[in-house]
Design a protein around this motif. Sequence first.
Motif, PDB file in Angstrom:
ATOM      1  N   LEU A   1      59.572 -11.188 -58.244  1.00 34.35           N
ATOM      2  CA  LEU A   1      60.458 -12.330 -58.525  1.00 34.35           C
ATOM      3  C   LEU A   1      60.245 -13.445 -57.506  1.00 34.35           C
ATOM      4  O   LEU A   1      60.128 -14.614 -57.860  1.00 34.35           O
ATOM      5  CB  LEU A   1      61.927 -11.892 -58.497  1.00 34.35           C
ATOM      6  N   ASN A   2      60.184 -13.077 -56.232  1.00 34.75           N
ATOM      7  CA  ASN A   2      60.068 -14.050 -55.153  1.00 34.75           C
ATOM      8  C   ASN A   2      58.764 -14.835 -55.194  1.00 34.75           C
ATOM      9  O   ASN A   2      58.731 -16.010 -54.798  1.00 34.75           O
ATOM     10  CB  ASN A   2      60.229 -13.384 -53.792  1.00 34.75           C
ATOM     11  N   VAL A   3      57.682 -14.199 -55.628  1.00 32.02           N
ATOM     12  CA  VAL A   3      56.389 -14.899 -55.657  1.00 32.02           C
ATOM     13  C   VAL A   3      56.060 -15.461 -57.033  1.00 32.02           C
ATOM     14  O   VAL A   3      54.980 -16.022 -57.234  1.00 32.02           O
ATOM     15  CB  VAL A   3      55.223 -14.007 -55.143  1.00 32.02           C
ATOM     16  N   GLY A   4      56.980 -15.308 -57.985  1.00 32.27           N
ATOM     17  CA  GLY A   4      56.796 -15.927 -59.290  1.00 32.27           C
ATOM     18  C   GLY A   4      55.948 -15.145 -60.283  1.00 32.27           C
ATOM     19  O   GLY A   4      55.494 -15.705 -61.276  1.00 32.27           O
ATOM     20  N   LEU A   5      55.730 -13.851 -60.017  1.00 30.00           N
ATOM     21  CA  LEU A   5      54.965 -13.050 -60.974  1.00 30.00           C
ATOM     22  C   LEU A   5      55.797 -12.739 -62.227  1.00 30.00           C
ATOM     23  O   LEU A   5      55.257 -12.590 -63.319  1.00 30.00           O
ATOM     24  CB  LEU A   5      54.500 -11.730 -60.340  1.00 30.00           C
ATOM     25  N   ILE A   6      57.111 -12.624 -62.031  1.00 31.09           N
ATOM     26  CA  ILE A   6      58.039 -12.437 -63.164  1.00 31.09           C
ATOM     27  C   ILE A   6      59.207 -13.390 -62.973  1.00 31.09           C
ATOM     28  O   ILE A   6      59.428 -13.912 -61.874  1.00 31.09           O
ATOM     29  CB  ILE A   6      58.561 -10.987 -63.274  1.00 31.09           C
ATOM     30  N   GLN A   7      59.928 -13.608 -64.056  1.00 30.03           N
ATOM     31  CA  GLN A   7      61.109 -14.477 -63.996  1.00 30.03           C
ATOM     32  C   GLN A   7      62.328 -13.674 -64.395  1.00 30.03           C
ATOM     33  O   GLN A   7      62.230 -12.764 -65.215  1.00 30.03           O
ATOM     34  CB  GLN A   7      60.930 -15.668 -64.929  1.00 30.03           C
TER      35      GLN A   7
ATOM     36  N   LYS B   1      49.858   2.685 -55.717  1.00 33.79           N
ATOM     37  CA  LYS B   1      49.953   3.203 -54.345  1.00 33.79           C
ATOM     38  C   LYS B   1      49.388   2.191 -53.351  1.00 33.79           C
ATOM     39  O   LYS B   1      49.997   1.914 -52.310  1.00 33.79           O
ATOM     40  CB  LYS B   1      49.193   4.531 -54.268  1.00 33.79           C
ATOM     41  N   ASN B   2      48.236   1.602 -53.670  1.00 33.39           N
ATOM     42  CA  ASN B   2      47.608   0.623 -52.786  1.00 33.39           C
ATOM     43  C   ASN B   2      48.433  -0.655 -52.663  1.00 33.39           C
ATOM     44  O   ASN B   2      48.522  -1.242 -51.583  1.00 33.39           O
ATOM     45  CB  ASN B   2      46.194   0.300 -53.260  1.00 33.39           C
ATOM     46  N   ILE B   3      49.020  -1.100 -53.769  1.00 29.12           N
ATOM     47  CA  ILE B   3      49.854  -2.310 -53.758  1.00 29.12           C
ATOM     48  C   ILE B   3      51.066  -2.099 -52.848  1.00 29.12           C
ATOM     49  O   ILE B   3      51.378  -2.941 -51.999  1.00 29.12           O
ATOM     50  CB  ILE B   3      50.306  -2.679 -55.191  1.00 29.12           C
ATOM     51  N   LEU B   4      51.746  -0.969 -53.021  1.00 26.59           N
ATOM     52  CA  LEU B   4      52.926  -0.687 -52.192  1.00 26.59           C
ATOM     53  C   LEU B   4      52.557  -0.638 -50.718  1.00 26.59           C
ATOM     54  O   LEU B   4      53.258  -1.202 -49.878  1.00 26.59           O
ATOM     55  CB  LEU B   4      53.586   0.624 -52.633  1.00 26.59           C
ATOM     56  N   LYS B   5      51.429   0.010 -50.411  1.00 23.59           N
ATOM     57  CA  LYS B   5      50.985   0.103 -49.016  1.00 23.59           C
ATOM     58  C   LYS B   5      50.629  -1.277 -48.468  1.00 23.59           C
ATOM     59  O   LYS B   5      51.019  -1.647 -47.360  1.00 23.59           O
ATOM     60  CB  LYS B   5      49.789   1.044 -48.913  1.00 23.59           C
ATOM     61  N   LYS B   6      49.893  -2.049 -49.245  1.00 23.86           N
ATOM     62  CA  LYS B   6      49.441  -3.381 -48.822  1.00 23.86           C
ATOM     63  C   LYS B   6      50.627  -4.296 -48.515  1.00 23.86           C
ATOM     64  O   LYS B   6      50.591  -5.078 -47.565  1.00 23.86           O
ATOM     65  CB  LYS B   6      48.597  -3.983 -49.952  1.00 23.86           C
ATOM     66  N   LEU B   7      51.675  -4.187 -49.332  1.00 22.13           N
ATOM     67  CA  LEU B   7      52.847  -5.052 -49.173  1.00 22.13           C
ATOM     68  C   LEU B   7      53.899  -4.460 -48.234  1.00 22.13           C
ATOM     69  O   LEU B   7      54.870  -5.126 -47.896  1.00 22.13           O
ATOM     70  CB  LEU B   7      53.481  -5.325 -50.538  1.00 22.13           C
ATOM     71  N   GLY B   8      53.718  -3.200 -47.833  1.00 21.67           N
ATOM     72  CA  GLY B   8      54.708  -2.555 -46.982  1.00 21.67           C
ATOM     73  C   GLY B   8      56.008  -2.304 -47.712  1.00 21.67           C
ATOM     74  O   GLY B   8      57.091  -2.386 -47.136  1.00 21.67           O
TER      75      GLY B   8
ATOM     76  N   THR C   1      50.466 -11.651 -47.616  1.00 23.34           N
ATOM     77  CA  THR C   1      49.505 -10.688 -48.145  1.00 23.34           C
ATOM     78  C   THR C   1      49.078 -11.148 -49.527  1.00 23.34           C
ATOM     79  O   THR C   1      49.914 -11.399 -50.384  1.00 23.34           O
ATOM     80  CB  THR C   1      50.150  -9.288 -48.232  1.00 23.34           C
ATOM     81  N   ASN C   2      47.780 -11.280 -49.712  1.00 25.00           N
ATOM     82  CA  ASN C   2      47.270 -11.697 -51.007  1.00 25.00           C
ATOM     83  C   ASN C   2      46.843 -10.484 -51.812  1.00 25.00           C
ATOM     84  O   ASN C   2      46.061  -9.668 -51.347  1.00 25.00           O
ATOM     85  CB  ASN C   2      46.077 -12.640 -50.830  1.00 25.00           C
ATOM     86  N   LEU C   3      47.386 -10.390 -53.012  1.00 24.51           N
ATOM     87  CA  LEU C   3      46.963  -9.343 -53.925  1.00 24.51           C
ATOM     88  C   LEU C   3      45.786  -9.857 -54.739  1.00 24.51           C
ATOM     89  O   LEU C   3      45.682 -11.052 -55.004  1.00 24.51           O
ATOM     90  CB  LEU C   3      48.109  -8.978 -54.873  1.00 24.51           C
ATOM     91  N   THR C   4      44.927  -8.926 -55.150  1.00 17.32           N
ATOM     92  CA  THR C   4      43.837  -9.322 -56.045  1.00 17.32           C
ATOM     93  C   THR C   4      44.431  -9.679 -57.406  1.00 17.32           C
ATOM     94  O   THR C   4      45.612  -9.389 -57.679  1.00 17.32           O
ATOM     95  CB  THR C   4      42.827  -8.169 -56.224  1.00 17.32           C
ATOM     96  N   GLU C   5      43.633 -10.273 -58.250  1.00 20.80           N
ATOM     97  CA  GLU C   5      44.095 -10.633 -59.590  1.00 20.80           C
ATOM     98  C   GLU C   5      44.573  -9.387 -60.341  1.00 20.80           C
ATOM     99  O   GLU C   5      45.616  -9.394 -60.989  1.00 20.80           O
ATOM    100  CB  GLU C   5      42.964 -11.321 -60.356  1.00 20.80           C
ATOM    101  N   ARG C   6      43.823  -8.288 -60.243  1.00 22.40           N
ATOM    102  CA  ARG C   6      44.187  -7.038 -60.921  1.00 22.40           C
ATOM    103  C   ARG C   6      45.477  -6.478 -60.331  1.00 22.40           C
ATOM    104  O   ARG C   6      46.356  -6.018 -61.070  1.00 22.40           O
ATOM    105  CB  ARG C   6      43.047  -6.030 -60.810  1.00 22.40           C
ATOM    106  N   GLU C   7      45.613  -6.514 -59.007  1.00 25.03           N
ATOM    107  CA  GLU C   7      46.836  -6.018 -58.368  1.00 25.03           C
ATOM    108  C   GLU C   7      48.044  -6.841 -58.791  1.00 25.03           C
ATOM    109  O   GLU C   7      49.115  -6.290 -59.050  1.00 25.03           O
ATOM    110  CB  GLU C   7      46.692  -6.032 -56.845  1.00 25.03           C
TER     111      GLU C   7
END
Length: 75
Positions: free
Chosen positions: A68-74, A49-56, A11-17
């Motif tokens: 953590l898994n996708v490298g957004l935070i360390q 809410k949309n992010i949680l739904k999009k990612l399940g 699932t690809n999140l937008t830049e803002r998401e």
Amino acid sequence: FVEGEENCEPTNLTERESEITTLIASGLTNKEIGEQLHLSHHTVHTHRKNILKKLGIKSVSELTVYALNVGLIQS
């Protein structure tokens, strides 16, 4: 996408998401995120809410693990 079939595509999140996901996973509140990004906290809530739904995902802790898994935070 056919209902009932497993979707193996990531699932690809937008830049803002992605930006909001990073800030949520960093422990900021909707109000703090809104102030930082010049958005209302209601807009941030809708994004959350949309992010949680999009990612399940059902919780912020799961969202943090995702970040953590996708490298957004360390760690």
